[in-house]
Write a protein that holds these residues in place. Sequence first.
Motif, PDB file in Angstrom:
ATOM      1  N   LEU A 347      39.453  40.223  30.169  1.00 18.93           N
ATOM      2  CA  LEU A 347      38.122  39.939  31.370  1.00 18.93           C
ATOM      3  C   LEU A 347      37.920  41.603  31.107  1.00 18.93           C
ATOM      4  CD1 LEU A 347      40.897  38.240  33.393  1.00 18.93           C
ATOM      5  CD2 LEU A 347      38.370  38.156  33.646  1.00 18.93           C
ATOM      6  N   PRO A 348      36.368  42.390  31.814  1.00 18.35           N
ATOM      7  CA  PRO A 348      36.375  43.213  32.253  1.00 18.35           C
ATOM      8  C   PRO A 348      37.759  44.392  33.107  1.00 18.35           C
ATOM      9  CG  PRO A 348      34.345  42.319  32.065  1.00 18.35           C
ATOM     10  CD  PRO A 348      35.607  41.129  31.693  1.00 18.35           C
ATOM     11  N   LEU A 349      37.824  44.899  32.803  1.00 17.16           N
ATOM     12  CA  LEU A 349      39.068  45.940  33.847  1.00 17.16           C
ATOM     13  C   LEU A 349      39.308  45.726  35.429  1.00 17.16           C
ATOM     14  CD1 LEU A 349      40.203  48.800  31.328  1.00 17.16           C
ATOM     15  CD2 LEU A 349      41.646  46.475  30.978  1.00 17.16           C
ATOM     16  N   SER A 350      38.085  45.986  35.531  1.00 15.96           N
ATOM     17  CA  SER A 350      37.633  45.586  36.972  1.00 15.96           C
ATOM     18  C   SER A 350      37.764  44.208  37.054  1.00 15.96           C
ATOM     19  CB  SER A 350      35.974  46.314  37.134  1.00 15.96           C
ATOM     20  OG  SER A 350      35.123  45.421  36.694  1.00 15.96           O
ATOM     21  N   GLU A 351      37.402  44.363  36.613  1.00 11.12           N
ATOM     22  CA  GLU A 351      37.223  42.339  36.747  1.00 11.12           C
ATOM     23  C   GLU A 351      38.969  41.618  37.145  1.00 11.12           C
ATOM     24  OE1 GLU A 351      34.983  40.162  38.282  1.00 11.12           O
ATOM     25  OE2 GLU A 351      33.206  41.472  37.567  1.00 11.12           O
ATOM     26  N   VAL A 352      40.212  42.264  36.614  1.00 15.85           N
ATOM     27  CA  VAL A 352      41.313  41.744  36.391  1.00 15.85           C
ATOM     28  C   VAL A 352      41.978  41.255  38.161  1.00 15.85           C
ATOM     29  CG1 VAL A 352      43.844  42.004  35.621  1.00 15.85           C
ATOM     30  CG2 VAL A 352      41.557  42.334  34.543  1.00 15.85           C
ATOM     31  N   PRO A 353      41.813  42.074  38.185  1.00 19.58           N
ATOM     32  CA  PRO A 353      42.549  42.185  40.036  1.00 19.58           C
ATOM     33  C   PRO A 353      41.921  40.607  40.696  1.00 19.58           C
ATOM     34  CG  PRO A 353      42.142  44.335  40.357  1.00 19.58           C
ATOM     35  CD  PRO A 353      41.164  43.560  38.700  1.00 19.58           C
ATOM     36  N   VAL A 371      53.110  30.234  38.042  1.00 25.87           N
ATOM     37  CA  VAL A 371      52.836  31.419  36.727  1.00 25.87           C
ATOM     38  C   VAL A 371      52.630  32.437  36.668  1.00 25.87           C
ATOM     39  CG1 VAL A 371      50.394  32.364  36.956  1.00 25.87           C
ATOM     40  CG2 VAL A 371      50.243  29.908  38.220  1.00 25.87           C
ATOM     41  N   ASN A 372      52.803  32.943  35.731  1.00 22.72           N
ATOM     42  CA  ASN A 372      53.127  33.872  35.016  1.00 22.72           C
ATOM     43  C   ASN A 372      52.450  34.244  34.030  1.00 22.72           C
ATOM     44  OD1 ASN A 372      54.738  36.101  33.859  1.00 22.72           O
ATOM     45  ND2 ASN A 372      55.847  34.715  32.240  1.00 22.72           N
ATOM     46  N   CYS A 373      51.644  35.404  35.492  1.00 25.60           N
ATOM     47  CA  CYS A 373      50.912  35.637  34.508  1.00 25.60           C
ATOM     48  C   CYS A 373      50.755  37.486  33.665  1.00 25.60           C
ATOM     49  CB  CYS A 373      50.043  36.958  36.011  1.00 25.60           C
ATOM     50  SG  CYS A 373      48.001  37.875  34.897  1.00 25.60           S
ATOM     51  N   PHE A 374      51.234  38.285  32.636  1.00 31.08           N
ATOM     52  CA  PHE A 374      51.636  39.562  31.720  1.00 31.08           C
ATOM     53  C   PHE A 374      50.655  39.825  30.800  1.00 31.08           C
ATOM     54  CE2 PHE A 374      53.167  35.891  29.500  1.00 31.08           C
ATOM     55  CZ  PHE A 374      53.345  36.653  28.553  1.00 31.08           C
ATOM     56  N   GLY A 375      50.938  41.235  30.748  1.00 29.01           N
ATOM     57  CA  GLY A 375      49.452  41.479  29.454  1.00 29.01           C
ATOM     58  C   GLY A 375      49.485  43.029  29.369  1.00 29.01           C
ATOM     59  N   HIS A 376      48.775  43.099  28.537  1.00 31.13           N
ATOM     60  CA  HIS A 376      48.162  44.531  27.797  1.00 31.13           C
ATOM     61  C   HIS A 376      47.456  44.862  28.787  1.00 31.13           C
ATOM     62  CE1 HIS A 376      50.159  42.729  24.733  1.00 31.13           C
ATOM     63  NE2 HIS A 376      49.395  42.108  24.004  1.00 31.13           N
ATOM     64  N   LEU A 377      47.876  44.980  29.794  1.00 23.62           N
ATOM     65  CA  LEU A 377      46.067  45.512  31.042  1.00 23.62           C
ATOM     66  C   LEU A 377      44.840  46.698  30.345  1.00 23.62           C
ATOM     67  CD1 LEU A 377      45.355  45.563  33.324  1.00 23.62           C
ATOM     68  CD2 LEU A 377      46.698  46.927  34.588  1.00 23.62           C
ATOM     69  N   GLY A 378      45.825  47.774  30.138  1.00 24.16           N
ATOM     70  CA  GLY A 378      45.281  49.172  28.898  1.00 24.16           C
ATOM     71  C   GLY A 378      43.923  48.353  28.650  1.00 24.16           C
ATOM     72  N   ARG A 406      40.476  24.301  31.606  1.00 22.70           N
ATOM     73  CA  ARG A 406      39.237  24.355  31.608  1.00 22.70           C
ATOM     74  C   ARG A 406      39.131  25.276  32.363  1.00 22.70           C
ATOM     75  NH1 ARG A 406      38.311  19.263  33.072  1.00 22.70           N
ATOM     76  NH2 ARG A 406      37.626  20.105  35.197  1.00 22.70           N
ATOM     77  N   ASP A 407      39.421  25.182  33.823  1.00 23.17           N
ATOM     78  CA  ASP A 407      39.550  25.527  35.490  1.00 23.17           C
ATOM     79  C   ASP A 407      39.347  27.164  34.769  1.00 23.17           C
ATOM     80  OD1 ASP A 407      37.781  23.046  36.057  1.00 23.17           O
ATOM     81  OD2 ASP A 407      39.530  23.235  37.395  1.00 23.17           O
ATOM     82  N   VAL A 408      40.409  27.683  34.526  1.00 25.73           N
ATOM     83  CA  VAL A 408      40.929  28.611  34.643  1.00 25.73           C
ATOM     84  C   VAL A 408      39.610  29.751  33.868  1.00 25.73           C
ATOM     85  CG1 VAL A 408      42.317  30.083  33.523  1.00 25.73           C
ATOM     86  CG2 VAL A 408      43.608  28.504  34.945  1.00 25.73           C
ATOM     87  N   HIS A 409      39.916  28.920  32.008  1.00 25.69           N
ATOM     88  CA  HIS A 409      38.296  29.508  31.732  1.00 25.69           C
ATOM     89  C   HIS A 409      37.218  29.606  32.372  1.00 25.69           C
ATOM     90  CE1 HIS A 409      41.149  28.234  27.647  1.00 25.69           C
ATOM     91  NE2 HIS A 409      41.529  29.097  28.445  1.00 25.69           N
ATOM     92  N   GLU A 410      36.597  28.579  32.837  1.00 24.98           N
ATOM     93  CA  GLU A 410      35.409  28.657  33.622  1.00 24.98           C
ATOM     94  C   GLU A 410      35.487  30.103  34.621  1.00 24.98           C
ATOM     95  OE1 GLU A 410      34.774  25.584  36.223  1.00 24.98           O
ATOM     96  OE2 GLU A 410      33.586  24.677  34.455  1.00 24.98           O
ATOM     97  N   LEU A 411      36.835  30.454  35.255  1.00 22.26           N
ATOM     98  CA  LEU A 411      36.809  31.712  36.219  1.00 22.26           C
ATOM     99  C   LEU A 411      36.727  32.784  35.246  1.00 22.26           C
ATOM    100  CD1 LEU A 411      40.062  31.462  38.646  1.00 22.26           C
ATOM    101  CD2 LEU A 411      37.041  31.081  39.359  1.00 22.26           C
ATOM    102  N   VAL A 412      37.428  32.627  34.307  1.00 22.05           N
ATOM    103  CA  VAL A 412      37.745  34.179  33.312  1.00 22.05           C
ATOM    104  C   VAL A 412      35.952  33.865  32.829  1.00 22.05           C
ATOM    105  CG1 VAL A 412      37.889  35.074  30.709  1.00 22.05           C
ATOM    106  CG2 VAL A 412      39.766  33.946  32.751  1.00 22.05           C
ATOM    107  N   VAL A 413      35.137  33.392  31.618  1.00 21.96           N
ATOM    108  CA  VAL A 413      33.599  33.392  32.276  1.00 21.96           C
ATOM    109  C   VAL A 413      33.194  33.878  32.968  1.00 21.96           C
ATOM    110  CG1 VAL A 413      31.353  32.153  30.703  1.00 21.96           C
ATOM    111  CG2 VAL A 413      33.675  31.598  29.665  1.00 21.96           C
ATOM    112  N   ARG A 415      33.544  35.695  35.322  1.00 24.78           N
ATOM    113  CA  ARG A 415      33.203  37.013  35.034  1.00 24.78           C
ATOM    114  C   ARG A 415      33.319  38.002  34.174  1.00 24.78           C
ATOM    115  NH1 ARG A 415      36.135  38.811  40.226  1.00 24.78           N
ATOM    116  NH2 ARG A 415      36.927  37.306  41.088  1.00 24.78           N
ATOM    117  N   GLY A 416      32.796  37.359  32.944  1.00 28.28           N
ATOM    118  CA  GLY A 416      32.118  38.216  31.581  1.00 28.28           C
ATOM    119  C   GLY A 416      33.605  38.592  31.275  1.00 28.28           C
TER     120      GLY A 416
END
Length: 465
Positions: A347-353, A371-378, A406-413, A415-416
Amino acid sequence: MLNSAGSGLAGKLPQGVLRDIEPRHLEEPRGRYHGHAGLLAAPHDVEETAAVVKACSDSGVGIVPLGGGTGLVGGQVMTDGPAPLILSTERMNAVRNIWPDENVMIAGAGVTLQQAREAAADKGRMFPLSLASQGSASIGGVLATNAGGVNTLRYGTARALCLGIEAVMPDGSILRDLKRLRKDNTGYDIRDLLIGAEGTLGIITAASLQLVTPPAASGVALLVVPDPAAALSLLALARQQLGDSITAFELISGQGLRFLAETMPELRQPFDQPPAWMVLIEAGPPRGLQPDEVLETLFETGAADGLILDGLIAQSGQQAADFWRLREEIPQGNRRIGAISSHDISLPLSEVPGFIRDAGAMLERMGDMRVNCFGHLGDGNLHYNVFPAQGHDREEYDEMRPRIQRDVHELVVARGGSFSAEHGIGRLKIRDLERWGDPTRLAVMWAVKTALDPKGIMNPGAVLS
């Protein structure tokens, strides 16, 4: 029309390349795909690889390239259709040469990432691509998927670290392009075309890799933050204070530590109770600056701004390694719990939160899940994984899994963002690519595939249906 690999093809292959097919050749780490194959070839060099590919092209037999087998989207297994030939790169495992003064290494496709890193270290250099699976992941595989890892923030993805490529094209011709140049404007960049193509346009057999001079010293800190928005603000502050010396900036959720406590109790936990959100930061400042001092300054400033609630700065190499082991074992903890649906997104960094907030609320409305959310925030790459509620099995959620994905990916798309950050498309995300991919981009991809691989023998059914 593809044919099954069999005895007729075997007689056309170079002597000594055939190997017995073992269960590991037909599996992938998550266990969602089980492949099949008629033959397995393990060529020793590019000439043998070319002979194998030419024989398959002449016989109309599909080829599934296999590196370390660590991919998570099913790109390394073919589940249906005529039985393919598996082409393993494991015997092309030599580091051919290193030029320390040029910061260049040439390595075969079967060299593991760990071996490449160790070979560079022996010459006082560093190959900065770093993955949790680096003991198994191979150079050919990480290039074919354009892997990223924890150091992308500073050094870029596999694509940025590759100067040249040796590869076999679908007709059996050899691309000899192992350049050691930073500048080469001589037409289309075939190297860039093959990187990230997941073996659908050719077989990478070796690569010229860019090395770096390792930092004089590095420091590691595990910092507790109020929420992902604070983590993002802390990243901006760290960039102001530390500049390009930040090598990693990882977001870790408390759920990840709880999963590790449940599945790997031998690991030392850094806090009595896992905080909701943490950041693991590593910095390698220029010579003359002490890593612990710059991290202490960051801690003080961040705490004064309300961005840091608590934290630990590693006081030894062992403590730094312990912090990193926690981060690197999170995927293993996830596998032992058993995810309903896993998402490798960016995601664009500003869209992550906002994404984390909205996706969590959406899943709460769907049912009882963790949910376990983790990763390369940088670099904006999150691993957003959904798990059964405590005491339940993932099989109970099988009917929900397609909707969750599908729904998670729709939210991602929306938000760019991208539904595939560093693991590729493989066979798992073909429908996602068809649903959300730009139509013109898809048309160009099909045109390239048809032009280079008119018989469709290269990794059939991966990336493009």
